[in-house]
Design an enzyme around this catalytic site. Structure first.
Site, PDB file in Angstrom:
ATOM      1  N   ASP A 143      30.072 -21.159 -20.047  1.00  0.00           N
ATOM      2  CA  ASP A 143      30.570 -21.089 -21.435  1.00  0.00           C
ATOM      3  C   ASP A 143      31.439 -22.307 -21.726  1.00  0.00           C
ATOM      4  OD1 ASP A 143      30.736 -18.234 -23.281  1.00  0.00           O
ATOM      5  OD2 ASP A 143      31.928 -19.938 -23.931  1.00  0.00           O
ATOM      6  N   TYR A 191      21.490 -20.329 -39.847  1.00  0.00           N
ATOM      7  CA  TYR A 191      21.685 -19.577 -38.590  1.00  0.00           C
ATOM      8  C   TYR A 191      20.368 -18.911 -38.177  1.00  0.00           C
ATOM      9  CZ  TYR A 191      22.814 -15.532 -35.677  1.00  0.00           C
ATOM     10  OH  TYR A 191      22.810 -14.582 -34.685  1.00  0.00           O
ATOM     11  N   LEU A 204      31.580  -5.581 -39.819  1.00  0.00           N
ATOM     12  CA  LEU A 204      32.202  -4.486 -40.567  1.00  0.00           C
ATOM     13  C   LEU A 204      33.119  -3.593 -39.716  1.00  0.00           C
ATOM     14  CD1 LEU A 204      32.409  -2.922 -43.246  1.00  0.00           C
ATOM     15  CD2 LEU A 204      30.385  -1.616 -42.536  1.00  0.00           C
ATOM     16  N   ARG A 255      27.878 -10.706 -51.165  1.00  0.00           N
ATOM     17  CA  ARG A 255      27.866 -11.992 -50.445  1.00  0.00           C
ATOM     18  C   ARG A 255      26.460 -12.554 -50.548  1.00  0.00           C
ATOM     19  NH1 ARG A 255      30.662 -10.463 -44.730  1.00  0.00           N
ATOM     20  NH2 ARG A 255      28.837  -9.133 -44.692  1.00  0.00           N
TER      21      ARG A 255
HETATM   22  N1  LIG Z   1      27.136  -9.862 -32.595  1.00  0.00           N
HETATM   23  C1  LIG Z   1      26.013  -9.484 -33.195  1.00  0.00           C
HETATM   24  O1  LIG Z   1      25.982  -8.474 -33.943  1.00  0.00           O
HETATM   25  C2  LIG Z   1      24.738 -10.264 -33.001  1.00  0.00           C
HETATM   26  C3  LIG Z   1      23.582  -9.869 -33.697  1.00  0.00           C
HETATM   27  C4  LIG Z   1      22.404 -10.580 -33.488  1.00  0.00           C
HETATM   28  C5  LIG Z   1      22.359 -11.639 -32.608  1.00  0.00           C
HETATM   29  N2  LIG Z   1      23.491 -12.027 -31.960  1.00  0.00           N
HETATM   30  C6  LIG Z   1      23.403 -13.168 -31.026  1.00  0.00           C
HETATM   31  O2  LIG Z   1      23.999 -12.775 -29.805  1.00  0.00           O
HETATM   32  C7  LIG Z   1      24.640 -13.904 -29.184  1.00  0.00           C
HETATM   33  C8  LIG Z   1      26.077 -13.544 -28.873  1.00  0.00           C
HETATM   34  O3  LIG Z   1      26.749 -13.194 -30.079  1.00  0.00           O
HETATM   35  P1  LIG Z   1      28.289 -12.811 -30.052  1.00  0.00           P
HETATM   36  O4  LIG Z   1      28.547 -11.946 -31.212  1.00  0.00           O
HETATM   37  O5  LIG Z   1      28.645 -12.371 -28.699  1.00  0.00           O
HETATM   38  O6  LIG Z   1      28.949 -14.244 -30.337  1.00  0.00           O
HETATM   39  P2  LIG Z   1      30.214 -14.945 -29.637  1.00  0.00           P
HETATM   40  O7  LIG Z   1      30.588 -16.083 -30.523  1.00  0.00           O
HETATM   41  O8  LIG Z   1      31.240 -13.923 -29.314  1.00  0.00           O
HETATM   42  O9  LIG Z   1      29.589 -15.487 -28.262  1.00  0.00           O
HETATM   43  C9  LIG Z   1      28.916 -16.714 -28.143  1.00  0.00           C
HETATM   44  C10 LIG Z   1      29.404 -17.383 -26.857  1.00  0.00           C
HETATM   45  O10 LIG Z   1      28.665 -18.604 -26.661  1.00  0.00           O
HETATM   46  C11 LIG Z   1      29.589 -19.653 -26.334  1.00  0.00           C
HETATM   47  N3  LIG Z   1      28.971 -20.917 -26.772  1.00  0.00           N
HETATM   48  C12 LIG Z   1      28.615 -21.243 -28.044  1.00  0.00           C
HETATM   49  N4  LIG Z   1      28.077 -22.483 -28.060  1.00  0.00           N
HETATM   50  C13 LIG Z   1      28.084 -22.934 -26.781  1.00  0.00           C
HETATM   51  C14 LIG Z   1      27.661 -24.144 -26.157  1.00  0.00           C
HETATM   52  N5  LIG Z   1      27.137 -25.162 -26.861  1.00  0.00           N
HETATM   53  N6  LIG Z   1      27.805 -24.266 -24.818  1.00  0.00           N
HETATM   54  C15 LIG Z   1      28.349 -23.252 -24.074  1.00  0.00           C
HETATM   55  N7  LIG Z   1      28.765 -22.092 -24.617  1.00  0.00           N
HETATM   56  C16 LIG Z   1      28.638 -21.938 -25.960  1.00  0.00           C
HETATM   57  C17 LIG Z   1      30.868 -19.286 -27.049  1.00  0.00           C
HETATM   58  O11 LIG Z   1      32.028 -19.889 -26.516  1.00  0.00           O
HETATM   59  C18 LIG Z   1      30.885 -17.755 -26.891  1.00  0.00           C
HETATM   60  O12 LIG Z   1      31.498 -17.382 -25.677  1.00  0.00           O
HETATM   61  C19 LIG Z   1      24.492 -15.071 -30.139  1.00  0.00           C
HETATM   62  O13 LIG Z   1      23.407 -15.852 -29.708  1.00  0.00           O
HETATM   63  C20 LIG Z   1      24.175 -14.388 -31.480  1.00  0.00           C
HETATM   64  O14 LIG Z   1      23.398 -15.225 -32.286  1.00  0.00           O
HETATM   65  C21 LIG Z   1      24.683 -11.369 -32.128  1.00  0.00           C
END
Ligand SMILES: NC(=O)c1ccc[n+]([C@@H]2O[C@H](COP(=O)([O-])OP(=O)(O)OC[C@H]3O[C@@H](n4cnc5c(N)ncnc54)[C@H](O)[C@@H]3O)[C@@H](O)[C@H]2O)c1
Length: 324
Positions: free
Chosen positions: A31, A140, A189, A281
């Site tokens: 990370d 996105y 939410l 939104r």
């Molecule tokens: N949270 C949701 O409801 C949801 C829904 C659909 C998809 N997703 C996908 O799930 C994944 C995780 O989402 P999340 O909510 O945990 O987000 P988050 O932002 O909490 O986690 C993303 C992690 O990736 C790391 N990161 C980002 N860019 C990086 C890079 N270039 N190099 C190394 N590390 C990097 C960040 O530091 C973070 O720890 C994402 O890919 C997101 O698109 C999430």
């Protein structure tokens, strides 16, 4: 299995790491901590690497072997992606390409990729199955669809396997109460409702009460983050006997409106939740509900948290513990 988890310090990734470790797997988190948290990954080996730094990435993976890679690293704020599309395409598309390049060089061939319901754009059916049209309405969603298409081509060209898991709304927190949802800014939410009832919490905003839904507010499909983690391990196991590219939609298959979620949070917290109504939104479809039949049938996935109350309760226990 020995698992590499890029993005493992974030919300979904840290729940993945904990679930995998609890199931007896050996976890290494990678990370850059751009949106992730040190407190979420104290129990694992951590490689502090930005996927955009190809040299550092190559150095950190050189000579290492993993049985599977579960890739969460991405930027995922829709509104930010509209304002800074270049940032999103670079981080989510180039970052994924860099990772895959190094995996191929190191003969690491199984990847599970975090995709999203945002790849579908505005739904044309009540519930969304895998074959639904894919017309993302923001950078996105577009960046995630591009990454999916790249992975499909990589799987056709090389001896490489990738499974894309498209989550709808991840929610809830691990039962240990040591990790939970903490985005900055928070756009989801359930944490925003729960934070609004805590001391110093901001008043909740409800965006749009004039949608074509049963109560006028948006309807979404909430799936517990630990249930998502289970699906990732099942996907890796499934790849042992099913090579190439595949994709699954992951949700509970039940839609809950913003008003339903507020009511569930009122019940769980024992508080009357105050909110301000704002305009819609941009880019928020009225209804987003998953059809996860394919994941049930092919992966044997069975979400354990089947009620909204149970999901909210797990999140509330974590939010009450305060800052980490
Ligand atoms: N949270 C949701 O409801 C949801 C829904 C659909 C998809 N997703 C996908 O799930 C994944 C995780 O989402 P999340 O909510 O945990 O987000 P988050 O932002 O909490 O986690 C993303 C992690 O990736 C790391 N990161 C980002 N860019 C990086 C890079 N270039 N190099 C190394 N590390 C990097 C960040 O530091 C973070 O720890 C994402 O890919 C997101 O698109 C999430």
């Amino acid at each position: 299995m020995k698992l590499l988890i890029p993005g493992g310090a974030g919300y979904v990734g840290s729940h993945m790491a904990k679930y995998a470790q609890n199931q007896g797997h050996d976890v290494v988190v990678m990370d850059d901590f751009s949106t992730g948290h040190e407190w979420a990954v104290r129990d694992y080996e951590v490689l502090r690497v930005n996927l955009l730094d190809q040299e550092m990435l190559a150095r950190s993976l050189k000579g290492r072997q993993f049985d599977g890679v579960i890739h969460f690293a991405a930027k995922s704020l829709v509104s930010e992606s509209v304002k800074k599309p270049d940032l999103y395409y670079r981080n989510n598309v180039v970052g994924t390409l860099n990772l895959v390049h190094e995996l191929l060089r190191n003969d690491i061939n199984d990847l599970v990729f975090s995709s999203t319901a945002a790849i579908f754009g505005n739904p044309v059916t009540n519930s969304i199955a895998e074959e639904h049209s894919k017309l993302p309405i923001n950078p996105y969603g577009q960046s995630k669809l591009m990454a999916e298409n790249i992975l499909r081509d990589i799987c056709s060209a090389y001896s490489f396997n990738a499974t894309c898991l498209r989550y709808f709304n991840a929610a809830g927190a691990d039962q240990s109460e040591t990790i939970g949802e903490a985005h900055e800014p928070e756009t989801h939410l359930i944490p925003n409702i729960l934070k609004s009832v805590l001391p110093d919490g901001n008043k909740l905003k409800v965006f749009g009460t004039d949608y074509d839904t049963y109560d006028g507010t948006c309807v979404r499909d909430y799936v517990h983050v630990t249930d998502l983690a289970q699906a990732h391990l099942l996907a890796l196991e499934h790849m042992n006997n099913n090579s190439g590219f595949s994709a699954y939609n992951l949700g509970n298959g039940k839609g809950f409106s913003v008003a339903d979620v507020i009511k569930a949070c009122e019940k769980v917290t024992g508080t009357c939740i105050q909110f301000a109504v704002e305009g819609r939104r941009t880019g928020d479809p009225a209804v987003l509900v998953a059809d996860s039949q394919l994941a049930f049938n092919q992966l044997g996935w069975r979400p354990q948290y089947d009620s909204l109350d149970a999901i909210v309760r797990s999140a509330w226990r974590w939010h009450q513990r305060g800052s980490r």
